[in-house]
Every structure is written in C-alpha cells, then in structure tokens.
Scaffold this motif. Structure first.
Motif, mmCIF file in Angstrom:
data_model
loop_
_atom_site.group_PDB
_atom_site.id
_atom_site.type_symbol
_atom_site.label_atom_id
_atom_site.label_comp_id
_atom_site.label_asym_id
_atom_site.label_seq_id
_atom_site.Cartn_x
_atom_site.Cartn_y
_atom_site.Cartn_z
ATOM 1 N N GLU A 77 17.121 22.601 -5.966
ATOM 2 C CA GLU A 77 17.702 21.267 -6.088
ATOM 3 C C GLU A 77 16.912 20.374 -7.040
ATOM 4 O O GLU A 77 15.699 20.549 -7.227
ATOM 5 C CB GLU A 77 17.724 20.579 -4.719
ATOM 6 C CG GLU A 77 18.466 21.329 -3.641
ATOM 7 C CD GLU A 77 18.323 20.645 -2.289
ATOM 8 O OE1 GLU A 77 19.038 21.040 -1.356
ATOM 9 O OE2 GLU A 77 17.479 19.718 -2.172
ATOM 10 N N THR A 78 17.589 19.384 -7.569
ATOM 11 C CA THR A 78 16.918 18.341 -8.338
ATOM 12 C C THR A 78 16.153 17.426 -7.397
ATOM 13 O O THR A 78 16.702 16.931 -6.401
ATOM 14 C CB THR A 78 17.928 17.513 -9.137
ATOM 15 O OG1 THR A 78 18.628 18.370 -10.046
ATOM 16 C CG2 THR A 78 17.226 16.414 -9.930
ATOM 17 N N ALA A 79 14.874 17.225 -7.689
ATOM 18 C CA ALA A 79 14.051 16.274 -6.944
ATOM 19 C C ALA A 79 14.136 14.941 -7.678
ATOM 20 O O ALA A 79 13.434 14.723 -8.674
ATOM 21 C CB ALA A 79 12.612 16.772 -6.864
ATOM 22 N N VAL B 122 12.898 17.484 -12.657
ATOM 23 C CA VAL B 122 12.110 18.336 -11.768
ATOM 24 C C VAL B 122 13.041 18.897 -10.696
ATOM 25 O O VAL B 122 13.791 18.159 -10.059
ATOM 26 C CB VAL B 122 10.954 17.554 -11.101
ATOM 27 C CG1 VAL B 122 10.192 18.448 -10.129
ATOM 28 C CG2 VAL B 122 10.011 16.981 -12.150
ATOM 29 N N ARG B 123 12.997 20.200 -10.536
ATOM 30 C CA ARG B 123 13.775 20.852 -9.483
ATOM 31 C C ARG B 123 12.808 21.605 -8.572
ATOM 32 O O ARG B 123 11.822 22.163 -9.036
ATOM 33 C CB ARG B 123 14.792 21.833 -10.081
ATOM 34 C CG ARG B 123 15.822 21.184 -10.989
ATOM 35 C CD ARG B 123 16.723 22.250 -11.608
ATOM 36 N NE ARG B 123 17.769 21.682 -12.456
ATOM 37 C CZ ARG B 123 17.624 21.418 -13.754
ATOM 38 N NH1 ARG B 123 16.455 21.668 -14.343
ATOM 39 N NH2 ARG B 123 18.623 20.914 -14.459
ATOM 40 N N ALA C 296 20.612 30.162 -11.242
ATOM 41 C CA ALA C 296 21.155 28.837 -10.899
ATOM 42 C C ALA C 296 21.161 27.907 -12.112
ATOM 43 O O ALA C 296 22.060 27.073 -12.252
ATOM 44 C CB ALA C 296 20.331 28.223 -9.774
ATOM 45 N N LEU C 297 20.188 28.046 -12.989
ATOM 46 C CA LEU C 297 20.092 27.167 -14.159
ATOM 47 C C LEU C 297 21.094 27.527 -15.249
ATOM 48 O O LEU C 297 21.562 26.643 -15.978
ATOM 49 C CB LEU C 297 18.677 27.233 -14.737
ATOM 50 C CG LEU C 297 17.602 26.486 -13.967
ATOM 51 C CD1 LEU C 297 16.225 26.845 -14.507
ATOM 52 C CD2 LEU C 297 17.820 24.982 -14.021
ATOM 53 N N VAL D 119 10.974 21.099 -15.270
ATOM 54 C CA VAL D 119 9.948 21.746 -14.447
ATOM 55 C C VAL D 119 10.566 22.273 -13.150
ATOM 56 O O VAL D 119 11.369 21.586 -12.516
ATOM 57 C CB VAL D 119 8.811 20.764 -14.099
ATOM 58 C CG1 VAL D 119 7.712 21.471 -13.314
ATOM 59 C CG2 VAL D 119 8.244 20.120 -15.361
ATOM 60 N N GLY D 120 10.174 23.469 -12.767
ATOM 61 C CA GLY D 120 10.553 24.037 -11.479
ATOM 62 C C GLY D 120 9.340 24.136 -10.570
ATOM 63 O O GLY D 120 8.272 24.584 -10.995
#
Length: 332
Positions: A22-24, A40-41, A175-176, A312-313
């Motif tokens: 998920e996106t943070a 950021v995810r 997912a990306l 960023v992951g």
C-alpha cells in the motif's frame, strides 16, 4: 535466483494470499518534499497468516522436501532453529502439510513468540531452549538433525528458504507493473529475506537500490560485509538488547546469504533504539498496525535515504511484538 523465486511463487500460491502493498500517505508526503514525485509504499508482511514473512520460506522448503522425498519425511519430523517467527512459520506449515518437528529457540526469545508456539502449535512441534544467541540454537539444531537423521530447516541459510522469501519481491514487482521503484528497504538478520528480494528485483528492475536495515545494537551482517568475512556476534560485533529482536544475533559460519548480501545489497543503514521506537509509533499512528521492532527498521531508515530517491518500498517484516515493544507503544 529469479527462476527459484518464480517456482516458489507457484509452489506456495495455493496456500497463501499476497500481502498488501500500500501507499503510505504520510510518509509519501514527506518523501515528496525531499524528492519530487516521491512516493512510499509498504509491504505489510505483518498481516501475513503467521504474522511475518517467514511462512513463505518455510512452506516452500517443506513443499520441496515433500515433493522430492515424499510426505513420509515430514511425518517423521524436521528440526529447525528460530528467534520465534521462523519457528512459528515452520510449525504452521507443518500443520498444513501433516508434519511434525522440533524447534530450537535461544533463551532470549520474546515471551510472546514462545507462548504462541507452545499454546497454538504444541501438538505439532517440540520446543527446546538453547543458548543466548540465535546462532547457538542454530548449531544445536543442526547437531540434533545430524544425530537423528532428520532434515534441518534453516531460518535463512538455504536456497529454498531464500527463494520463498523472494516471493515478497515478486509480489511487489507484480503489483507495481510499469510504476517505478527506485529503492527497497529491508530488515536484515541472517539475510534470507533481503537476499531473496534482491535476487528477484535486481533482475526485474535493474538499477534499483537495495538497502539493508539493522539495529546498531546487533548488526552482524552489515559489519561482516564491510569486513569481507563473517564476524562473530558478541566477540567481533556488539550484541546488545534491542527492540529489533527478530534480527538480532549471529549468522552461522558458511551461510550462503553472506555472499548474496555482499553482492546484492547496495547500502546498509544502522538504526539506534530511539529511532526504532519512533518508527514503531509511526506505523501505529499511520496504519493502526502494531509491528515488532524489526519490522519498523525500514521506516526508521527512510530519513537516511539520499534526497533524490523518489519511489521507495518498505518491507514491514512482522507483527510479533515483544513485551518491551508493547511498553514502548503504550508509553506517553
């Protein structure tokens, strides 16, 4: 490694659902201030069926054993060692597949992780407490496996385990789709998780930066990579109490993860305990999720990234929070 990860994904898919990626939003806003278009995810392995990523590697290894040696080998029992999360994952996988086992734990294991193993999987695994460091319990487990003739299921030092953990990277990549990913931040103990993730993402996304995150109180792998040889916890590298207990302790001699981490990890970030505390509270506040100190390491490391890294992951590795972690989250 990419072929092994692809095979592991197919092997474990009937048993496990993909965890959220998920996106943070709060962290993304802060990242965008440092890098235009920053996002950021977080990969929420803390929401996995056993509360951590470890089920992936354990299940993949046991399925490989079953498929190559027959179901009888699982029924006769396996031996493993763990700081808690891998032990629970192995026990859960054994329950799914009709097997049994022995789990060696260090005496310093978090009470919450030992209790879950005892209460929920006592009919599947026998627990044995040996040593104060993870590597001591690993050596004891290997000796028991050799003595009894049963397979040893390493928490990290096994290509099948590493490939199973690499399915985290496979899911992030899938997912990306066409969206970019400039860096991935991963907690590191024995190195199986980051080796598997990097093994997939470095092939799928050339140019990605892989960042290993460790507590400064126990950073054996980072120090070993710098030294060019595996170092000993407590002798060559400090071994102090840390909220990131799941990644604390030594790495067994000859671990295949050392060469992989040396080759595939681009940067190491060591975190102080106060930074881990802030990160744990941040995850609770932003996502209403309680994570163990090890899972919070990538969140704590995010401000240390170079400003130009936009996408960023973060891999939030587990939810097995200790009593010390609960006290931190409940403190004013």
């Amino acid at each position: 490694m990419p072929d092994r990860v692809r095979a592991a994904t197919s092997r474990i898919r009937p048993f496990l659902h993909a965890t959220p990626f998920e996106t943070a939003r709060g962290l993304s806003g802060e990242r965008a201030a440092a890098a235009p278009g920053g996002v950021v995810r977080w990969k929420l392995e803390c929401f996995g069926v056993t509360g951590s990523f470890k089920i992936r590697g354990a299940l993949n290894k046991l399925l490989v054993l079953r498929d190559t040696e027959g179901a009888r080998v699982l029924g006769e029992g396996v031996v493993t060692a763990s700081t808690g999360n891998h032990g629970r994952a192995t026990a859960h996988a054994l329950a799914l597949l009709g097997g049994r086992g022995v789990v060696f734990l260090p005496r310093t294991v978090a009470d919450s992780k030992r209790r879950v193993l005892d209460e929920q999987y006592g009919d599947v695994v026998e627990l044995r407490l040996v040593g104060d460091d993870a590597v001591e319990s690993e050596y004891a487990a290997r000796e028991e496996a050799e003595r009894s003739g049963r397979p040893f299921i390493s928490p990290y030092n096994d290509p099948d385990i590493i490939a199973g953990q690499g399915t985290v990277g496979f899911e992030m990549d899938a997912a990306l789709g066409d969206e970019p990913l400039d860096a991935v931040l991963v907690p590191v103990g024995g190195g199986g998780l980051i080796a598997g993730i990097a093994g997939w993402l470095k092939d799928a996304r050339p140019g990605i930066q892989v960042v290993g995150c460790q507590p400064r109180a126990s950073a054996v792998m980072a120090a070993s990579v710098r030294a060019g040889r595996l170092l000993e916890s407590g002798r060559d590298v400090p071994f102090e109490p840390t909220l990131a207990d799941a990644v604390a302790g030594g790495v067994e001699e000859g671990a295949v993860t050392f060469a992989l981490c040396s080759e595939l990890v681009d940067r190491w970030i060591l975190l102080d305990e106060d930074e881990i505390v802030v990160a744990m509270r941040r995850v609770l506040g932003d996502r209403f999720a309680m994570v163990e100190g090890s899972a919070a390491l990538p969140v704590a490391a995010l401000p240390h990234l170079d400003p130009g890294i936009a996408s960023v992951g973060l891999v939030l590795s587990g939810a097995g929070i200790s009593r010390a972690g609960l006290r931190v989250l409940s403190a004013d």
